[in-house]
Design a protein around this motif. Structure first.
Motif, PDB file in Angstrom:
ATOM      1  N   ASN A 293       0.860  -1.180   0.000  1.00  0.00           N
ATOM      2  CA  ASN A 293       0.000   0.000   0.000  1.00  0.00           C
ATOM      3  C   ASN A 293       0.899   1.234   0.000  1.00  0.00           C
ATOM      4  N   THR A 296       0.401   3.585   3.234  1.00  0.00           N
ATOM      5  CA  THR A 296       0.832   3.125   4.561  1.00  0.00           C
ATOM      6  C   THR A 296       2.201   2.448   4.519  1.00  0.00           C
ATOM      7  N   MET A 300      -1.065  -5.022   1.606  1.00  0.00           N
ATOM      8  CA  MET A 300      -2.535  -5.076   1.607  1.00  0.00           C
ATOM      9  C   MET A 300      -2.988  -6.063   0.548  1.00  0.00           C
ATOM     10  N   ARG A 331      -5.606   1.997  -3.246  1.00  0.00           N
ATOM     11  CA  ARG A 331      -6.960   1.507  -3.554  1.00  0.00           C
ATOM     12  C   ARG A 331      -7.608   2.551  -4.464  1.00  0.00           C
ATOM     13  N   ILE A 347      -6.684   5.533   1.389  1.00  0.00           N
ATOM     14  CA  ILE A 347      -7.153   4.819   2.581  1.00  0.00           C
ATOM     15  C   ILE A 347      -8.314   5.579   3.236  1.00  0.00           C
ATOM     16  N   SER A 348      -9.012   4.889   4.133  1.00  0.00           N
ATOM     17  CA  SER A 348     -10.150   5.495   4.836  1.00  0.00           C
ATOM     18  C   SER A 348      -9.636   6.230   6.073  1.00  0.00           C
ATOM     19  N   GLU A 351      -8.585   3.642   8.664  1.00  0.00           N
ATOM     20  CA  GLU A 351      -7.253   3.061   8.377  1.00  0.00           C
ATOM     21  C   GLU A 351      -6.157   4.077   8.693  1.00  0.00           C
ATOM     22  N   ASN A 355      -3.110   3.663  11.383  1.00  0.00           N
ATOM     23  CA  ASN A 355      -1.716   3.699  10.930  1.00  0.00           C
ATOM     24  C   ASN A 355      -0.934   4.878  11.502  1.00  0.00           C
ATOM     25  N   GLY A 394      -6.529   9.867   1.484  1.00  0.00           N
ATOM     26  CA  GLY A 394      -7.637   9.142   0.882  1.00  0.00           C
ATOM     27  C   GLY A 394      -8.762  10.092   0.542  1.00  0.00           C
TER      28      GLY A 394
END
Ligand SMILES: Cc1cc2nc3c(=O)[nH]c(=O)nc-3n(C[C@H](O)[C@H](O)[C@H](O)COP(=O)(O)OP(=O)(O)OC[C@H]3O[C@@H](n4cnc5c(N)ncnc54)[C@H](O)[C@@H]3O)c2cc1C
Length: 452
Positions: A293, A296, A300, A331, A347-348, A351, A355, A394
């Protein structure tokens, strides 16, 4: 073994044919062979929800035949060939010809594992009913299409409120069925921001989908013909003529595991940047692998056709003697839920917090085009930003037409680790039929800057 470099590929849906084609292009002297257990290769599985809805002929989703791959790409294809074992010590694979049932051992110099993923199941009583389907292969798609044609189901129960559950809800509603969507959580589409998920729920209900929240499926009640008639959950019993399980996928790693190919924390195959596994001469690509990812830096599992194709090219090129690298992915997904376009990049917020980022979120709603133009629709952008670096981590973008392409722009910003200030300075187009003077991306960036 032949004098030419022999590259064998296991799996023929998305990653396998891409890897094989890239290998054959990279090394014109290579002998490239691909093994696929089913009858079809190079299949447009992503389009199947629309083929099921009758929007296109399912046959058109076969993009290559074994013959066209041989003629156009110089790849030998063996369909209905199941690879049963990889023997790294001998550099061979053991393959069962499913027509003759004979076993043949093939030597390789390089091997590419592209065995993909398998649809998850519930493992509850009655799940083997003949009207219970998953959607992960051409056979699955054809089975659903044939069942709908011959049995004309009226009541559909879909279990699982992720992407495929959304697409199948729309498809089955388009076919005139009553659709009940059973989901284990309060809201659909886990992984998106709360407001996005709430908006998705509104859209489902507005379009006649009965959404059953916090429901655990306990059993399927079959009649004496083996058809499921009722789905039993802790939130009640639901009548069904057809059941679709859309519970996500898991990497198909049995072969890899048996060959001592290392699996990662996600349960998928670990590769290096060259898509090489820990076993000499063996590469892997697609849904059977995990990826890094970019946001991060951690592994993933991202089972997407986009990632499958890109990793396949890397594996193919390197297996053929090249030196390509894959640095990881973010993503980047979109789904259409009736009249709502939804996209997620990066990322959300959950997440991001997990992190260790110092998370700031910011949300705006703006017009997709100049407000007075016909077809102007609202678009909401949720940004997830790291307060320390000011980088965007994200975004969720949803609303009318134009949401998904804006998410693509933000996706590039995330991949390139741009700050919110960089985004606010983007030169974006203003043209009344397409975009307002201040594009929603700029509105979102300026609003977020104020918050930071
Ligand atoms: C309904 C649906 C919609 C989707 N929509 C999107 C989308 O919009 N965008 C997107 O990016 N992604 C989408 N995806 C995901 C995408 O389809 C997958 O990421 C992609 O198909 C992965 O390709 P793959 O080749 O790695 O694996 P798979 O597609 O799983 O293919 C693996 C192949 O390997 C074969 N195989 C496995 N083991 C063996 C063996 N031992 N011997 C011989 N053959 C073997 C299998 O039969 C299979 O054909 C969707 C998926 C589905 C199901």
């Amino acid at each position: 073994m032949t004098n030419r470099r022999r590259i064998l590929v296991i799996g023929g849906l998305a990653a396998g044919p891409s890897a094989a084609a890239k290998a054959a292009r990279t090394n014109l002297n290579a002998e490239v062979m691909l093994f696929e257990q089913s009858e079809t290769i190079s299949y447009g599985i992503c389009e199947t929800p629309y083929a099921i809805a009758g929007m296109m002929d399912e046959n058109r989703l076969v993009f290559h035949t074994p013959e066209s791959l041989r003629q156009q790409k110089n790849i030998q294809v063996k369909t209905l060939h199941l690879v049963e074992r990889i023997v790294p010590a001998k550099q061979t694979i053991v393959v069962r010809d499913l027509r003759s049932h004979s076993l043949v051992e093939y030597e390789y110099e390089k091997l590419i594992v592209a065995t993909g993923s398998a649809s998850n199941k519930l493992a509850v009583p009655g799940e083997n009913g003949r009207n219970v389907f998953t959607l992960g292969s051409r056979d699955d798609a054809i089975n659903i299409i044939n069942y709908v044609k011959t049995e004309t189901p009226k009541q559909a129960v879909i279990i699982g409120g992720g992407y495929i559950g959304m697409e199948m809800s729309e498809s089955l509603r388009a076919l005139g069925m009553d659709v009940t969507l059973i989901h284990i959580l309060r809201l659909p589409m886990e992984g998106l921001e709360l407001d996005t998920r709430e908006r998705v729920l509104i859209e489902l209900e507005k379009n006649g989908v009965q959404f059953v929240t916090n429901a655990q499926t306990e059993a399927f009640q079959q009649d004496n013909t083996g058809k499921v008639r009722h789905v039993i959950t802790n939130r009640g019993t639901f009548a069904a003529d057809i059941v679709i399980l859309s519970l996500g996928v898991s990497p198909n790693v049995r072969l890899a595991c048996d060959a001592k190919i290392r699996l990662g924390v996600t349960g998928a195959i670990v590769t290096d940047e060259r898509q090489q596994t820990n076993v000499d001469g063996i590469y892997a690509a697609g849904d059977c692998c995990e990826v890094r990812n970019i946001v991060t830096g951690k592994p993933m599992y991202l089972p997407l056709a986009t990632v499958a194709s890109r990793t396949a090219w890397i594996a193919g090129e390197n297996a053929a003697g090249g030196r390509a690298v894959f640095k990881g992915a973010i993503r980047a997904v979109a789904v259409k839920v009736f009249g709502l376009d939804i996209a997620q990049v990066g990322i959300s917020s959950e997440e991001a917090k997990a992190n260790g980022f110092q998370v700031v979120t910011s949300s705006i709603t703006a017009n997709s085009k100049v407000g007075v133009m016909p077809g102007s629709e609202k678009i909401t952008i949720d940004l997830i930003i790291d307060k320390r670096s000011k980088c965007v981590l994200g975004a969720n973008v949803y609303g009318g037409h134009g949401a998904v392409l804006r998410a693509n722009t933000l996706g590039v910003a995330i991949q390139q680790k741009l700050t919110i200030g960089d985004i606010a300075r983007f030169d974006l187009i203003y043209s009344p039929p397409f975009a307002p003077l201040w594009d929603p991306i700029l509105v979102a960036a300026n609003e977020a800057k104020k918050k930071i």
